[in-house]
Design a protein around this motif. Sequence first.
Motif, short mmCIF file in Angstrom:
data_model
loop_
_atom_site.label_atom_id
_atom_site.label_comp_id
_atom_site.label_asym_id
_atom_site.label_seq_id
_atom_site.Cartn_x
_atom_site.Cartn_y
_atom_site.Cartn_z
N TYR A 85 0.18 -1.29 0.23
CA TYR A 85 0.14 -0.27 -0.04
C TYR A 85 0.52 1.05 -0.13
CZ TYR A 85 -4.39 2.56 0.86
OH TYR A 85 -5.35 3.27 -0.01
N HIS A 86 1.90 1.73 0.84
CA HIS A 86 2.99 2.37 0.65
C HIS A 86 3.47 2.56 -0.77
CE1 HIS A 86 7.00 4.32 1.47
NE2 HIS A 86 5.87 5.12 2.28
N GLN A 87 3.85 1.62 -1.30
CA GLN A 87 3.66 1.30 -2.83
C GLN A 87 3.33 2.89 -3.55
OE1 GLN A 87 4.67 -2.48 -4.14
NE2 GLN A 87 6.98 -2.70 -2.93
N GLU A 139 -5.52 6.03 8.36
CA GLU A 139 -5.49 6.70 8.58
C GLU A 139 -4.35 6.25 10.08
OE1 GLU A 139 -8.07 9.17 11.56
OE2 GLU A 139 -8.06 8.52 9.73
N PHE A 140 -4.56 5.14 10.29
CA PHE A 140 -3.42 4.70 11.36
C PHE A 140 -2.29 4.50 11.52
CE2 PHE A 140 -7.23 3.45 11.93
CZ PHE A 140 -8.28 4.02 13.00
N TRP A 141 -1.42 5.24 10.15
CA TRP A 141 0.27 5.40 9.91
C TRP A 141 0.56 5.35 10.53
CZ3 TRP A 141 0.83 2.58 5.88
CH2 TRP A 141 2.60 1.69 5.21
N GLY A 142 1.60 4.45 10.70
CA GLY A 142 2.99 4.50 11.87
C GLY A 142 2.18 4.18 13.26
N MET A 143 1.04 4.25 14.16
CA MET A 143 0.93 3.77 15.35
C MET A 143 0.96 2.53 15.60
SD MET A 143 -2.91 5.42 15.20
CE MET A 143 -3.40 5.33 16.61
N GLU A 144 2.06 2.08 16.41
CA GLU A 144 3.01 0.78 16.83
C GLU A 144 2.16 -0.49 17.32
OE1 GLU A 144 6.00 -1.92 18.91
OE2 GLU A 144 6.14 0.17 19.38
N LEU A 171 5.92 0.88 7.63
CA LEU A 171 6.99 0.01 6.77
C LEU A 171 7.55 0.07 7.97
CD1 LEU A 171 7.98 2.75 3.92
CD2 LEU A 171 6.26 1.10 4.28
N ASP A 172 7.62 -0.35 9.17
CA ASP A 172 8.48 -0.70 10.08
C ASP A 172 7.47 -2.43 9.80
OD1 ASP A 172 10.13 1.22 11.23
OD2 ASP A 172 8.38 2.06 13.39
N PHE A 173 6.02 -2.58 9.48
CA PHE A 173 5.43 -3.76 9.70
C PHE A 173 5.24 -4.02 8.35
CE2 PHE A 173 4.73 -1.18 14.17
CZ PHE A 173 5.99 -2.45 14.52
N HIS A 229 2.35 -6.96 7.03
CA HIS A 229 1.62 -6.70 7.47
C HIS A 229 0.34 -6.50 7.11
CE1 HIS A 229 3.84 -7.49 11.73
NE2 HIS A 229 3.04 -7.78 12.22
N PRO A 230 -1.09 -6.72 7.35
CA PRO A 230 -1.75 -5.89 6.46
C PRO A 230 -2.03 -4.49 6.93
CG PRO A 230 -3.35 -7.68 8.53
CD PRO A 230 -1.53 -7.70 8.24
N VAL A 231 -2.17 -4.27 5.24
CA VAL A 231 -2.74 -2.20 5.99
C VAL A 231 -3.62 -2.58 6.32
CG1 VAL A 231 -3.65 -2.15 4.05
CG2 VAL A 231 -2.46 -0.29 4.66
N VAL A 232 -4.54 -1.67 7.01
CA VAL A 232 -5.18 -1.36 8.30
C VAL A 232 -5.93 0.12 7.52
CG1 VAL A 232 -5.32 -3.50 9.23
CG2 VAL A 232 -4.72 -1.08 10.04
#
Length: 206
Positions: free
Chosen positions: A21-23, A34-39, A45-47, A50-53
């Motif tokens: 999704y980032h690509q 919406e929740f990008w960057g929330m561990e 991209l730290d994960f 994992h599925p994008v949510v």
Amino acid sequence: RHPVTLNPFYMDTREVSNREYHQFCMATGHKLPEFWGMEIYKSGLDFPDHPVVGVSQFNAREYAEWAGKRLPTEAEWEYAARAGMEEISYPYGEKAEKSRARFNDPLAEKGPVKCASYAPNDFGLYDMSGNAWEWVSDWFSEDYYRESAESNPMGPPEGSFRVLRGGGWHSGPGCTSLHHRNALPTHGVDMAGGFRCVKEISNTPR
């Protein structure tokens, strides 16, 4: 319950990942989820695997079009999740099993797990139950199954909500069953809302 006949199609074996999704966002200038960057939601991209949510149905459709694919219909999704087995409630059997899918576990860390962390169903599809809710193309109607076409049903012509299937990491076991239906507005997002894509059979499989 009702019979459905579908044209053949290809389906992604995994849910769309954060990396994929980032690509898309980098290539199109699209806003990040919406929740990008929330561990806590394993988003960013730290994960990467994992599925994008946190994506809306509108977002998911835009990604699918960019990738040369589309979202599955609700009927296609359920057919693929059942993998040819009619008399089951989950892609792997009759009862919800924490060893087979990621769903609500008060003792577990919050958030989804990596795509394909559990065994696939008999069609080779991972995480058709749990991990991330999956958007489909259909509008939601509680009564649609009473009137749907037998051949390639596309859902109601209009509505206020779009359908999600499969349940997510925070769902109770019943919500991860094959027949459970959920719905949100087209632009609505959820901390466990993701998707996977399909292709027409005439196209080259991914």
